[in-house]
Design a protein around this motif. Structure first.
Motif, PDB file in Angstrom:
ATOM      1  N   GLY A 148       0.830  -1.210   0.000  1.00  0.00           N
ATOM      2  CA  GLY A 148       0.000   0.000   0.000  1.00  0.00           C
ATOM      3  C   GLY A 148       0.862   1.256   0.000  1.00  0.00           C
ATOM      4  O   GLY A 148       0.620   2.205  -0.761  1.00  0.00           O
ATOM      5  N   GLY A 149       1.905   1.258   0.824  1.00  0.00           N
ATOM      6  CA  GLY A 149       2.806   2.400   0.879  1.00  0.00           C
ATOM      7  C   GLY A 149       3.569   2.578  -0.426  1.00  0.00           C
ATOM      8  O   GLY A 149       3.744   3.704  -0.919  1.00  0.00           O
ATOM      9  N   ALA A 150       4.019   1.467  -1.000  1.00  0.00           N
ATOM     10  CA  ALA A 150       4.780   1.528  -2.251  1.00  0.00           C
ATOM     11  C   ALA A 150       3.918   2.100  -3.373  1.00  0.00           C
ATOM     12  O   ALA A 150       4.385   2.895  -4.195  1.00  0.00           O
ATOM     13  CB  ALA A 150       5.286   0.134  -2.619  1.00  0.00           C
TER      14      ALA A 150
ATOM     15  N   TYR B 105       8.826  -1.451  -1.631  1.00  0.00           N
ATOM     16  CA  TYR B 105       8.557  -0.224  -0.871  1.00  0.00           C
ATOM     17  C   TYR B 105       9.828   0.604  -0.735  1.00  0.00           C
ATOM     18  O   TYR B 105       9.818   1.827  -0.917  1.00  0.00           O
ATOM     19  CB  TYR B 105       7.981  -0.578   0.501  1.00  0.00           C
ATOM     20  N   TYR B 106      10.931  -0.073  -0.431  1.00  0.00           N
ATOM     21  CA  TYR B 106      12.208   0.651  -0.332  1.00  0.00           C
ATOM     22  C   TYR B 106      12.510   1.368  -1.645  1.00  0.00           C
ATOM     23  O   TYR B 106      12.830   2.564  -1.674  1.00  0.00           O
ATOM     24  CB  TYR B 106      13.333  -0.333   0.031  1.00  0.00           C
ATOM     25  N   PHE B 107      12.377   0.628  -2.739  1.00  0.00           N
ATOM     26  CA  PHE B 107      12.690   1.217  -4.045  1.00  0.00           C
ATOM     27  C   PHE B 107      11.764   2.399  -4.354  1.00  0.00           C
ATOM     28  O   PHE B 107      12.212   3.480  -4.733  1.00  0.00           O
ATOM     29  CB  PHE B 107      12.579   0.158  -5.148  1.00  0.00           C
TER      30      PHE B 107
ATOM     31  N   PHE C  72       7.060   8.133   3.404  1.00  0.00           N
ATOM     32  CA  PHE C  72       7.220   6.785   2.831  1.00  0.00           C
ATOM     33  C   PHE C  72       8.636   6.260   3.063  1.00  0.00           C
ATOM     34  O   PHE C  72       8.832   5.073   3.331  1.00  0.00           O
ATOM     35  CB  PHE C  72       6.917   6.802   1.336  1.00  0.00           C
ATOM     36  N   TYR C  73       9.607   7.164   2.931  1.00  0.00           N
ATOM     37  CA  TYR C  73      11.011   6.756   3.071  1.00  0.00           C
ATOM     38  C   TYR C  73      11.282   6.257   4.495  1.00  0.00           C
ATOM     39  O   TYR C  73      11.979   5.271   4.718  1.00  0.00           O
ATOM     40  CB  TYR C  73      11.902   7.943   2.725  1.00  0.00           C
ATOM     41  N   ARG C  74      10.704   6.957   5.469  1.00  0.00           N
ATOM     42  CA  ARG C  74      10.856   6.544   6.873  1.00  0.00           C
ATOM     43  C   ARG C  74      10.148   5.206   7.111  1.00  0.00           C
ATOM     44  O   ARG C  74      10.705   4.266   7.662  1.00  0.00           O
ATOM     45  CB  ARG C  74      10.231   7.594   7.800  1.00  0.00           C
ATOM     46  N   ARG C  75       8.878   5.178   6.702  1.00  0.00           N
ATOM     47  CA  ARG C  75       8.057   4.000   7.006  1.00  0.00           C
ATOM     48  C   ARG C  75       8.570   2.752   6.286  1.00  0.00           C
ATOM     49  O   ARG C  75       8.548   1.653   6.838  1.00  0.00           O
ATOM     50  CB  ARG C  75       6.588   4.275   6.645  1.00  0.00           C
TER      51      ARG C  75
END
Lengths: 406, 372
Positions: free
Chosen positions: B240-242, B316-318, B341-344
Motif C-alpha cells: 500500500g505504501g509503495a 517499498y524501499y525502491f 514513505f522513506y521513513r516508514r
C-alpha cells in the motif's frame, strides 16, 4: 480468492491429464523425424482430439475453453518433458488473434483450422533494418496494381521464414503522409515468386532468424487486413499478443534449475546452497518468478471477465528475460572455471546454462526491447507523456534518417 | 481458481480508502511526526470504531469474525496512508498470538478488550543490535517472573499488553509470555527512531509477572509461525505504501517542467517509474498468494509469506527512495511528504526481521517443501 481448482476445473484437469497420459507421443514414434515433422505430429494429434488451441471457437478448431482452462491445460502439458512444439507459436499466438479480429469470415474459415491443426505454419514480417524499436519507420513498399499489390523491400528477424507457409506483413503504402498513417497490413503465401530468404547467424551459433527480401512480390488485395493506411492499428493487435506469448515462456533456466545446481556444487567445503549470498539471490529470483506467475493468474481473472490482453503483459518479458540472463550468468559462476565449458556431454545439465547465456540477449530484444517495454508501461499503464518526436506530423519521405537504408 | 477479491472486499477497500482520506490526511501523519506523541489517539479511536481491530476476532469474543482477506484489504489502506496507529502491533502480532496460542481463559480475558480497543497490544522480540535468536535471548523467565530488556519495542509507550519472547523457565528454548504492562516490574522509556510517526520504546522487565502463552519450549516455533502470519499483513501494508509513493512520484513528474517539458516525458524518469510499477505489481501478486495462504492456513504459508514479505520490502524501499529522487531537491525537504514513505519503508523492512532474514527463510521453506 481461491487458488484451488473449482470442482469443474478439477474435472477438466483430470480429463486433460488422462488424455495426455494416453496420447503423448512415444520416443519411438518421433524417431527419425525432423523437429517440424515431430511438432506437426503432436499438434495434429491434439487437434483431432479437440486439445489444440482450446480457447478458440469450435468452428475454427478449438473447443471454446476458458482462459483458466487454457492455463490448466498448459500446466498439465508442461508436466511432460521434451514435447515437440514451438514452431506454431507465431501463427497461433500472433497471426491467429489478428485474423480473428480483422479478417472476414471466409478467410477465418480457410486459415484458422489449419493454424490450429499445425498443417500450416506462419511467420511474422514486421521488423526492418531501418525500423526495429521504431517499427513504424519501416520502408518496404507496396504499390497497388489492379487487384494486386506489388511489394519491394526487406524484412529482418523473421523466425521460421524458411519453413513457413504464410506470413503476416506490414508495409508502407503511402510515404507522403506521417509514418503511422501510411502503413497497410497483409498476409501472404511465403512461396510467392520474388521472395528470397537468408538465415542470420546469431552469437549463439544458431540461425533461428532470417532476412527476407521482396522483389516485385504480388499479393491479392483480398489478403489485406484492415483498411489501406490502417496497418499500424492492425499490427498493434499482433504486437500485444506477441508480448503476451514471448513473456509466457520458451526459456528453461529458472529457479528450480539453479536451486538444484546450488545443491550439487560447493562453495568452499560446503554445498553452495548453504551460502547466504546464494540464498539471497535465489530468494529474489523466486520472488520474481512467483510474482510473474500470480500476476498472470490475476490477468486471467480479468480475461475471464472478457477483457482483452493489455499493456500489463509487457511485464512478463521485461522481468523474465533479464532474470533469466542473470540466473544463467550466476549458474556459470557457481560452476567456477568449468562453467566456461559448453558441451552437451561435458557441461552440467547438458550445457543448459551456457546455451541460455548465449541465447538470452536475443530475448531481451525480440518483440520489443527492455527499454521499449518500459516505455510501454510508462506511457500506456502509467499514462506518462511520450518523449517529443522529431518525426511527428512530418510526411514519412521527409523524415531525417541518419543515412540508414531500408 | 479465482485470483480476485470479492465484491464485498472491494467495497470494504473503497470504504477504508475514503475513511483514511478523511481521517488520516498527510497533515495527521505530520502532526505525529512533529510531536512527542507515539500515535494519533483520535485516529486510533476512529479505527476502533470502524471495527478494524475486531476484524478477525470471532464474534463470541467480541469480534466481527471476518476473514483474513478483509484484514489484508485494511492493511493495504493503512499502509497507503502511513497511518500513525499501533495497528500492526496490536492486531497482526498481539491479537494474532492470542488467536493462535491463547488458552480459552486468556482469549476471554484479552480478545474482547483488544477488539474494543480498550487494550493496545504489542510484541517484544528484539534485544538490541543484530538478530535475536532462541539461543541469544537474554530475557529470561524464573518462577513465573520475567527479567530482561527488550529494545526496540514498537508502541511500548502506549501498549497495555505485551507478548514477550523469552528463554523459558528451567528448560531449553524459548516461550511466549503475556505481560500486563500496568505493573511494578515493567518500565518503559521512549526510544527515538527515524520514523517518529510510530512510537518505539525500551521495555525493562524486572521480575514482571508473566503468563506463558502456548506450550513452553515450543515458543520459538510458535513465534516463527506468528511472524509468518504477520508477514503477509505487513507485506500488504508495504505494498500500500509503495503504491502511494509511486502515485506521488507520478503526479509530481507530470506537473514538474524542466527544459520546456514535463520531467515525466524523459525516459530516465519514465523507466524509473516503470520499474516501481513492475516491482509493486510483482509484490502485490505475491501478496495475493500470501493472503490466500494466510486465510486458508495452507501448507504453502511459510513460502507464501516469505515471498510476499521479501518482494514487498524491496518494492517499498525502491519506490520510497526513487520517489524522493523524482522530486529532486524539494523531495528532500521537511516541507514535502516524500519523507513519510522513506521513513516508514525502512521501519517496516526491519519490523519483523530484515530482508536478509526473510530471503533466508524463503529458501529454507522451499527446501522443506521440496523434501516433503
Amino acid at each position: 480468492m481461491d487458488f484451488n481448482d473449482t470442482p469443474e476445473e478439477a474435472k477438466f484437469r483430470e480429463e486433460a491429464r488422462a488424455w495426455l497420459k494416453d496420447n503423448v507421443p512415444k520416443a519411438s514414434e518421433l524417431e527419425g523425424l525432423g523437429y517440424i515433422e515431430q511438432a506437426k505430429l503432436w499438434q495434429k494429434r491434439k487437434y483431432d482430439a479437440g486439445w489444440a488451441c482450446i480457447t478458440w471457437p469450435k468452428e475454427y478448431g478449438g473447443r471454446g475453453a476458458s482462459a483458466i482452462e487454457q492455463v490448466i491445460w498448459n500446466q498439465e502439458e508442461a508436466k511432460h518433458d521434451d514435447l515437440p512444439g514451438g514452431v506454431f507459436s507465431i501463427g497461433q499466438g500472433m497471426a491467429a488473434p489478428t485474423l480473428m479480429t480483422w479478417a472476414d469470415d471466409d478467410a477465418k474459415a480457410r486459415y484458422l483450422p489449419k493454424l490450429a491443426s499445425g498443417e500450416e505454419i506462419w511467420c511474422q514480417l514486421f521488423s526492418e533494418p531501418a525500423g526495429g524499436s521504431d517499427l513504424a519507420a519501416l520502408r518496404t513498399r507496396a504499390v497497388k496494381d489492379g487487384d494486386e499489390w506489388v511489394i519491394n523491400g526487406q524484412k529482418i528477424w523473421t523466425s521460421g521464414a524458411h519453413y513457413s507457409d504464410y506470413g503476416i506483413l506490414v508495409v508502407r503504402t503511402d510515404p507522403t503522409v506521417p509514418k503511422h498513417k501510411g502503413l497497410t497490413y497483409f498476409y501472404l503465401d511465403m512461396k510467392s515468386p520474388g521472395i528470397e530468404i537468408k538465415p542470420i547467424k546469431q552469437i549463439s551459433g544458431d540461425a533461428n532468424f532470417n532476412e527476407v527480401y521482396f522483389t516485385d512480390v504480388r499479393i491479392p488485395d483480398s489478403q489485406r487486413l484492415g483498411e489501406v493506411g490502417q496497418g499500424w492499428q492492425v499490427s498493434l493487435t499482433t504486437l500485444m499478443n506477441e508480448r503476451a506469448s514471448i513473456g509466457a515462456g520458451g526459456v528453461n533456466v529458472g529457479f528450480d534449475s539453479v536451486f538444484k545446481l546450488a545443491q550439487k556444487v560447493n562453495i568452499g567445503d560446503r554445498p553452495a546452497i548453504e551460502d547466504d549470498s546464494v540464498r539471497a539471490r535465489l530468494a529474489d529470483w523466486y520472488c520474481q518468478e512467483a510474482g510473474l506467475r500470480y500476476t498472470s493468474y490475476r490477468t486471467l481473472s480479468a480475461l475471464s471477465r472478457g477483457d482483452i490482453p493489455g499493456p500489463e503483459n509487457s511485464i512478463g518479458k521485461l522481468v523474465g528475460a533479464p532474470k533469466t540472463q542473470d540466473m544463467a550468468s550466476f549458474a556459470i559462476d557457481l560452476l567456477e572455471q568449468s562453467g566456461a565449458i559448453w558441451d552437451e556431454e561435458l557441461s552440467a545439465e547438458a550445457g543448459l546454462f551456457q546455451g541460455t547465456y548465449m541465447s538470452i540477449p536475443g530475448l531481451r530484444i525480440a518483440g520489443g526491447t527492455d527499454e521499449i517495454m518500459a516505455n510501454i508501461i510508462a506511457e500506456r499503464v502509467l499514462g506518462l507523456p511520450q518523449e517529443p518526436r522529431m518525426d511527428k506530423g512530418i510526411p514519412f519521405n521527409e523524415v531525417p534518417t541518419g543515412g540508414s537504408k531500408g | 481458481m479465482n485470483f480476485e477479491f470479492s465484491e464485498d472486499q472491494n467495497m470494504l477497500r473503497d470504504q477504508a480508502s475514503r475513511f483514511l482520506a478523511e481521517n488520516c490526511p498527510p497533515a495527521t501523519v505530520r502532526r505525529v511526526l512533529e510531536s512527542d506523541d507515539d500515535y494519533d489517539a483520535e485516529l486510533w479511536g476512529k479505527v476502533v470504531e470502524m471495527g478494524w481491530t475486531a476484524a478477525v476476532i470471532p464474534e463470541e469474543l467480541g469480534g466481527l469474525g471476518l476473514s483474513y482477506l478483509e484484514l489484508c484489504v485494511i492493511a493495504e489502506e493503512l499502509g497507503r496512508a502511513c497511518a500513525p496507529v499501533p495497528f500492526s502491533s496490536s492486531v497482526y502480532l498481539a491479537t494474532e498470538a492470542l488467536l493462535m496460542a491463547g488458552s480459552q481463559a486468556q482469549k476471554e480475558t484479552w480478545l474482547p478488550r483488544l477488539a474494543a480497543g480498550e487494550v493496545i497490544g504489542t510484541f517484544a522480540l528484539a534485544e538490541g543490535p543484530g538478530e535475536t535468536t532462541a539461543k541469544s535471548l537474554a530475557t529470561k523467565a524464573a518462577g513465573g517472573k520475567l527479567s530482561g530488556t527488550k529494545v526496540p519495542v514498537p508502541d511500548a509507550g502506549i501498549a497495555n499488553l505485551a507478548v514477550v519472547v523469552a528463554a523459558h523457565d528451567g528448560g531449553d528454548g524459548a516461550a511466549l509470555y503475556l505481560v500486563d504492562m500496568a505493573q511494578d516490574g515493567v518500565s518503559v522509556s521512549p526510544v527515538p527512531t527515524f520514523d517518529p510517526t510510530r512510537g518505539h520504546g525500551r521495555l525493562v522487565l524486572d521480575g514482571a509477572a508473566a503468563e506463558p502463552l502456548g506450550k513452553p519450549g515450543e515458543g520459538w516455533a510458535l513465534a516463527q509461525k506468528l511472524l509468518d502470519r504477520a508477514a503477509v499483513l505487513f507485506a500488504w501494508e508495504q505494498v500500500g505504501g509503495a503504491q502511494a509513493a509511486l502515485e506521488q512520484a507520478r503526479e509530481y513528474a507530470l506537473g514538474r517542467y524542466a527544459f520546456g517539458r514535463p520531467i515525466a516525458s524523459y525516459q530516465a524518469i519514465k523507466h524509473k517509474l516503470a520499474t516501481m510499477y513492475v516491482k509493486n505489481t510483482l509484490a502485490r501478486s505475491n501478496c495475493y498468494f500470501g493472503a490466500w495462504a494466510l486465510n486458508t492456513n495452507a501448507a504453502e504459508l511459510p513460502v507464501a509469506a516469505a515471498t510476499a514479505r521479501v518482494s514487498a520490502t524491496q518494492a517499498y524501499y525502491f519506490a520510497s527512495k526513487e520517489n524522493i529522487q523524482t522530486h529532486g531537491g524539494m523531495g528532500y525537504t521537511w516541507e514535502f511528504d516524500c519523507q513519510f514513505f522513506y521513513r516508514r519503508a525502512k521501519l517496516l523492512s526491519v519490523a519483523i526481521g530484515s530482508e536478509r532474514q526473510w530471503q533466508n527463510k524463503l529458501i529454507t521453506a522451499v527446501e522443506h517443501s521440496n523434501a516433503a
